[in-house]
Design a protein around this motif. Structure first.
Motif, PDB file in Angstrom:
ATOM      1  N   LEU A   1      -0.582  -1.393  -8.598  1.00  0.00           N
ATOM      2  CA  LEU A   1      -2.319  -1.798  -7.750  1.00  0.00           C
ATOM      3  C   LEU A   1      -2.943  -3.220  -8.610  1.00  0.00           C
ATOM      4  O   LEU A   1      -3.614  -4.656  -7.372  1.00  0.00           O
ATOM      5  CB  LEU A   1      -3.658  -0.550  -7.836  1.00  0.00           C
TER       6      LEU A   1
ATOM      7  N   LEU B   1      -7.839   2.626  -2.539  1.00  0.00           N
ATOM      8  CA  LEU B   1      -6.333   2.347  -1.776  1.00  0.00           C
ATOM      9  C   LEU B   1      -7.014   2.018   0.441  1.00  0.00           C
ATOM     10  O   LEU B   1      -6.354   1.256   0.881  1.00  0.00           O
ATOM     11  CB  LEU B   1      -5.297   3.393  -1.202  1.00  0.00           C
TER      12      LEU B   1
ATOM     13  N   ILE C   1       2.767   2.214  -3.621  1.00  0.00           N
ATOM     14  CA  ILE C   1       1.551   1.947  -4.040  1.00  0.00           C
ATOM     15  C   ILE C   1       1.104   3.949  -4.218  1.00  0.00           C
ATOM     16  O   ILE C   1       0.687   5.020  -5.121  1.00  0.00           O
ATOM     17  CB  ILE C   1       0.302   1.375  -4.463  1.00  0.00           C
TER      18      ILE C   1
ATOM     19  N   ALA D   1      -9.094  -2.220 -10.724  1.00  0.00           N
ATOM     20  CA  ALA D   1      -7.461  -1.766 -11.410  1.00  0.00           C
ATOM     21  C   ALA D   1      -8.127  -1.753 -12.230  1.00  0.00           C
ATOM     22  O   ALA D   1      -7.379  -1.191 -13.198  1.00  0.00           O
ATOM     23  CB  ALA D   1      -6.576  -2.417 -10.255  1.00  0.00           C
TER      24      ALA D   1
ATOM     25  N   LYS E   1       0.814  -1.433   0.288  1.00  0.00           N
ATOM     26  CA  LYS E   1      -0.519   0.002   0.348  1.00  0.00           C
ATOM     27  C   LYS E   1       0.994   1.525  -0.079  1.00  0.00           C
ATOM     28  O   LYS E   1       0.849   1.999  -0.456  1.00  0.00           O
ATOM     29  CB  LYS E   1      -0.806  -0.387   1.265  1.00  0.00           C
TER      30      LYS E   1
END
Length: 287
Positions: free
Chosen positions: A24, A78, A8, A39, A5
């Motif tokens: 992602l 996210l 990204i 995504a 995470k």
């Protein structure tokens, strides 16, 4: 370098939204199917945006506004990424591209019998041609076409072209037959068993797209002999069929696998606001 995470988020902060979406996709593919599909949709939007800018449809300022919207949507997604999710950067590469060769030949077959409702087959062909020309791998692809095809034309085209991808655009019947043309331009139905027998004889074909209503029974038979086959489980409208072709060949042109290209095609249908994204079905024969 691990993908998680935080990596990204860092890419988004640096303005590298394409790379952020790529990571992602890799992360979500390992952990969450719904997030993976989201995504794919954002990736399809970015691909479409890049091609609109290249073709002059959008100005840079208009494109930047759309990029900001995509960035916001990715940031929102996210929230569904767990902090402990992590993969090694080299352990989850994208699936392999279509068969590596000097040239990937695509055979576009179309039939629109005069005694049936007219289809926008020319537009579908133009869209496929355009998306391949705009792709980064444009030099790898050759598009051959046969219009108003009769059954004998199909076997001759397969022998002459030896394609990797065969794309049929036209009519299909609820009985599972595809509508080719006879010598007078009228409907000449072809059964699933008959067309399957032809593909049993071909060695070059790795993917078949049957962009016609009710073509899933044909796909089931052809998939006995071809690795990837896409058919339609129900009737499909012109707009949805063209949208699927756009997404599919954008992805193929970008070097995506046939499986992911299929998902891009379904995503493109949704992106255009058409509720037929579940109609295309992918069958595989990789045993």
């Amino acid at each position: 370098m691990p993908i998680n995470k935080k990596t990204i988020q860092a890419l988004i902060a640096q303005g590298k939204i394409e790379k952020a979406v790529e990571q992602l996709l890799q992360l979500a593919e390992q952990h969450d199917e719904d997030l993976y599909n989201l995504a794919i949709q954002q990736s399809a939007r970015l691909n479409g945006l890049r091609q609109q800018v290249m073709s002059g449809v959008l100005s840079e300022s208009q494109a930047e506004l759309t990029r900001n919207k995509i960035t916001y949507a990715v940031n929102q997604s996210l929230d569904d990424v767990r902090d402990h999710w992590e993969i090694a950067g080299g352990e989850a590469p994208p699936p392999p591209p279509p068969p590596a060769s000097d040239m990937v030949k695509i055979l576009f077959l179309s039939a629109d019998p005069s005694n049936m409702s007219r289809l926008r087959l020319g537009e579908e062909h133009r869209e496929i041609q355009e998306k391949l020309k705009l792709s980064n791998n444009r030099d790898r692809f050759m598009l051959a076409e046969r219009m108003s095809v009769r059954p004998a034309d199909v076997s001759q085209a397969m022998l002459d072209e030896k394609p990797v991808i065969v794309h049929f655009s036209g009519h299909g019947a609820a009985s599972g037959e595809l509508a080719f043309e006879d010598a007078n331009g009228l409907t000449r139905p072809v059964s699933p068993a008959a067309l399957s027998g032809l593909f049993e004889l071909t060695e070059s074909v790795k993917c078949v797209v049957l962009n016609a209503c009710y073509s899933e029974p044909q796909a089931v038979e052809i998939a006995k002999h071809v690795d990837y086959v896409i058919g339609m489980s129900d009737a499909i409208g012109d707009k949805a069929a063209i949208a699927f072709a756009i997404g599919f060949y954008q992805a193929v042109g970008a070097g995506e696998s046939f499986e992911r290209a299929y998902k891009y095609g379904c995503a493109q249908i949704l992106l255009q606001g058409i509720p037929e994204n579940l109609t295309p079905k992918l069958l595989t024969n990789l045993a």
